[in-house]
Design an enzyme around this catalytic site. Structure first.
Site, short mmCIF file in Angstrom:
data_model
loop_
_atom_site.label_atom_id
_atom_site.label_comp_id
_atom_site.label_asym_id
_atom_site.label_seq_id
_atom_site.Cartn_x
_atom_site.Cartn_y
_atom_site.Cartn_z
N ASP A 111 -23.24 34.14 31.92
CA ASP A 111 -22.62 33.29 30.73
C ASP A 111 -21.54 34.44 30.08
O ASP A 111 -21.11 34.07 28.78
CB ASP A 111 -23.82 32.90 29.80
CG ASP A 111 -24.91 34.65 29.68
OD1 ASP A 111 -24.67 35.39 30.58
OD2 ASP A 111 -25.58 34.32 28.55
N GLU A 164 -31.20 48.22 32.67
CA GLU A 164 -29.80 49.41 32.90
C GLU A 164 -30.34 50.71 33.10
O GLU A 164 -30.16 51.45 34.00
CB GLU A 164 -28.90 49.16 31.81
CG GLU A 164 -28.35 47.56 31.70
CD GLU A 164 -29.16 46.69 30.80
OE1 GLU A 164 -30.55 47.22 30.38
OE2 GLU A 164 -28.94 45.77 30.37
C1 UGA Z 1 -28.81 40.70 28.05
C2 UGA Z 1 -28.17 41.52 29.16
O1 UGA Z 1 -26.72 41.08 29.19
C3 UGA Z 1 -28.30 41.11 30.62
O2 UGA Z 1 -27.91 41.64 31.67
C4 UGA Z 1 -29.92 41.39 30.93
O3 UGA Z 1 -30.63 41.19 31.92
C5 UGA Z 1 -30.77 40.75 29.65
O4 UGA Z 1 -30.28 40.80 28.35
C6 UGA Z 1 -32.38 41.26 29.60
O5 UGA Z 1 -32.55 42.60 29.90
O6 UGA Z 1 -33.06 40.37 29.26
P1 UGA Z 1 -29.07 38.07 27.83
O7 UGA Z 1 -27.87 37.03 27.30
O8 UGA Z 1 -29.96 38.28 26.72
O9 UGA Z 1 -28.62 39.05 28.51
O10 UGA Z 1 -29.95 37.15 28.87
P2 UGA Z 1 -29.46 36.01 29.85
O11 UGA Z 1 -28.06 35.90 29.93
O12 UGA Z 1 -30.29 34.82 29.44
O13 UGA Z 1 -29.92 36.30 31.17
C7 UGA Z 1 -29.44 37.39 31.91
C8 UGA Z 1 -28.97 36.69 33.39
O14 UGA Z 1 -30.41 36.51 33.91
C9 UGA Z 1 -28.24 35.66 33.44
O15 UGA Z 1 -27.33 35.83 34.33
C10 UGA Z 1 -29.15 34.39 33.46
O16 UGA Z 1 -28.38 33.38 34.35
C11 UGA Z 1 -30.39 35.20 34.45
N1 UGA Z 1 -31.36 34.44 33.98
C12 UGA Z 1 -31.99 34.18 32.72
C13 UGA Z 1 -32.32 34.18 35.27
O17 UGA Z 1 -32.02 34.20 36.13
N2 UGA Z 1 -33.72 33.56 34.81
C14 UGA Z 1 -34.23 33.47 33.54
O18 UGA Z 1 -35.23 32.79 33.43
C15 UGA Z 1 -33.18 33.70 32.71
MN MN Z 2 -26.28 36.29 28.63
#
Ligand code: UGA
Ligand code: MN
Length: 243
Positions: A105, A188
């Site tokens: 995203d 991270e």
């Molecule tokens: C932020 C950071 O940008 C992420 O790199 C980090 O992993 C995350 O916080 C975290 O530590 O939780 P954020 O925008 O809050 O990201 O989270 P998402 O974009 O919803 O998820 C991070 C990545 O994991 C995305 O590429 C998403 O597609 C993936 N994801 C999310 C999954 O594979 N499974 C899930 O259930 C939720």
């Molecule tokens: Mn995100």
């Protein structure tokens, strides 16, 4: 060197549009290999077809989050996916290239790719649209990283976003125990600790970390709003009827 762009992704309404948006960015980048790791038990055939149609070099992995973690609050988002990608690279002994964790995203300026391509060990750069400060990134003095600015430091040694650094795979190979643990908020930091990062070796990019080349954009889930609006629509209609 090749850039291994590791993207965690998961099934939800926004998944396909996000992947299309990201693919059309990556199509402008030479020598890139897209590792798309989906949080699903098996590879989704539709996404497989999409990936083939884009014509980008890719690897499609099925990397479901273990049930144990899925029940947790907060969840370790994207960790199973990134671990699967690290394992894929390790099994193939790929040590020539640059590893970058690029969520599905975010928004990427093409300049980011030319900047990270010459990462010798670990490079870092600011990420826009992060929490309260709206930017997270290294503080640079005389060409050296001396500290970090982040809205949530939380005693992390490396208070950076996942999209704020790139790693040379040859450097990573020196640390066979390099890993990303399932610890929400600390992924991270713990990954960078596992490759024994120290301040002196960090290569600041993006004009000494003064430019933003990647943004932590989020596609908001509008389901609630939509529901509210449609309820209002129904109310307004019934009001009309009583006029
Ligand atoms: C932020 C950071 O940008 C992420 O790199 C980090 O992993 C995350 O916080 C975290 O530590 O939780 P954020 O925008 O809050 O990201 O989270 P998402 O974009 O919803 O998820 C991070 C990545 O994991 C995305 O590429 C998403 O597609 C993936 N994801 C999310 C999954 O594979 N499974 C899930 O259930 C939720
Ligand atoms: Mn995100």
């Amino acid at each position: 060197p090749m850039i291994y762009f590791v993207t965690p992704t998961y099934p939800r309404r926004e998944q396909i549009p996000e992947l299309i948006r990201l693919a059309y960015t990556l199509l402008h980048v030479p020598r890139i290999h897209w590792i798309l790791a989906n949080d699903l038990k098996a590879c989704n055939a539709y996404i497989d077809g999409l990936l083939k149609r884009f014509g980008l070099p890719f690897t499609h992995l099925a990397s479901p989050m273990p049930e144990f973690y899925r029940r947790k609050k907060p969840m370790p988002r994207g960790v199973a996916n990134r671990r699967a990608a690290i394992q894929w690279l390790r099994q193939r002994n790929i040590t020539n290239g640059i590893l970058y964790f690029g969520d599905d995203d975010n928004t990427y300026d093409l300049k980011l790719f030319s900047e990270i391509r010459d990462t010798q060990r670990v490079s870092m750069f600011p990420v826009g649209l992060i929490e309260e400060y709206s930017v997270s990134g290294p503080v640079v003095r005389k060409g050296k990283v001396v500290g970090f600015l982040d809205s949530w430091v939380a005693e992390r040694r490396w208070p950076v976003d996942m999209a704020g650094f790139a790693t040379n795979l040859a450097y990573m190979a020196e640390y066979p125990n390099a890993s990303m643990p399932y610890k929400p908020g600390y992924e991270e930091d713990l990954f960078l600790r596992s490759i024994r990062l120290n301040l002196n070796i960090i290569e600041p990019k993006a004009n000494n970390c003064t430019e933003i080349l990647v943004w932590h954009t989020q596609t908001k889930n509008r389901e609630r709003t939509t529901l509210r609006i449609s309820n209002k629509y129904l109310d307004d209609r019934s009001n009309l009827g009583t006029l």
